[in-house]
Design a protein around this motif. Structure first.
Motif, short mmCIF file in Angstrom:
data_model
loop_
_atom_site.label_atom_id
_atom_site.label_comp_id
_atom_site.label_asym_id
_atom_site.label_seq_id
_atom_site.Cartn_x
_atom_site.Cartn_y
_atom_site.Cartn_z
N ASP A 17 0.82 -1.22 0.00
CA ASP A 17 0.00 0.00 0.00
C ASP A 17 0.85 1.27 0.00
OD1 ASP A 17 -2.24 -1.57 0.10
OD2 ASP A 17 -2.58 -1.31 2.24
N SER A 19 0.18 5.51 0.47
CA SER A 19 -0.81 6.51 0.92
C SER A 19 -1.01 7.58 -0.14
CB SER A 19 -0.33 7.19 2.20
OG SER A 19 -0.22 6.25 3.23
N ARG A 21 -3.22 11.56 -0.37
CA ARG A 21 -4.01 12.59 0.32
C ARG A 21 -4.02 13.83 -0.57
NH1 ARG A 21 -5.82 13.23 5.41
NH2 ARG A 21 -6.23 15.33 6.12
N GLU A 49 -10.34 6.21 2.54
CA GLU A 49 -10.60 6.48 3.95
C GLU A 49 -11.37 7.78 4.17
OE1 GLU A 49 -6.59 6.26 5.40
OE2 GLU A 49 -6.56 4.06 5.23
N SER A 119 -8.45 10.83 0.83
CA SER A 119 -7.27 10.16 1.37
C SER A 119 -7.52 8.66 1.47
CB SER A 119 -6.90 10.72 2.74
OG SER A 119 -7.90 10.40 3.70
N VAL A 121 -5.23 4.60 0.85
CA VAL A 121 -4.06 3.88 0.33
C VAL A 121 -4.46 3.14 -0.93
CG1 VAL A 121 -2.97 3.63 2.60
CG2 VAL A 121 -4.47 1.83 1.78
#
Length: 134
Positions: A17, A19, A21, A49, A119, A121
């Motif tokens: 994964d 991230s 954002r 998320e 946001s 992953v």
């Protein structure tokens, strides 16, 4: 005693994964993740998320060679259309990056409605079972 050797096949996979954002607004409608190596024909994994309001548009892009010039270019490889609608949760996105000769992939997120933060992953290759977004 007789032993039978069976060859074991291993398939490369880039399923770790990474991230992401981003902020999206009326003046900043879309954003891209960094590119990652695409190593097999599995779907792309996305764990969303946070999204503005309830959804975000997304598509999987592949970096593939042009048949005419041989130079690489980014193209939407999302199966079934140019984008999918994602809400919070873990998703698989069907795409044809590897099948069409691309060896790198990235995600494009586009504002659906409202403004705010996107946001989560993602990984270009996947393992496990999750619902398909497309």
């Amino acid at each position: 005693m007789m032993l039978t050797l069976v060859p074991i096949s291993t398939f490369a996979s880039n399923h770790g994964d990474t991230s992401f954002r981003f902020s999206v607004s009326t003046s900043n409608n879309y954003a891209y993740t960094g590119s990652r190596s695409k190593e097999n024909t599995t779907s792309t994994y996305v764990n969303v998320e946070q999204v503005p309001i309830t959804y975000i548009y997304a598509d999987v892009q592949g970096y593939r060679p042009s048949s005419v010039s041989g130079t690489n270019y980014w193209v939407d490889e999302t199966l079934g259309g140019d984008k999918v609608t994602l809400s919070k949760g873990k998703w698989l996105v069907k795409q044809l990056v590897y099948e069409n000769g691309g060896r790198s992939a990235r995600l494009k997120f586009q504002r659906y409605y409202g403004t705010g933060t996107v946001s989560g992953v993602w990984s270009p290759d996947s393992v496990g079972s999750y619902p398909y977004a497309n």
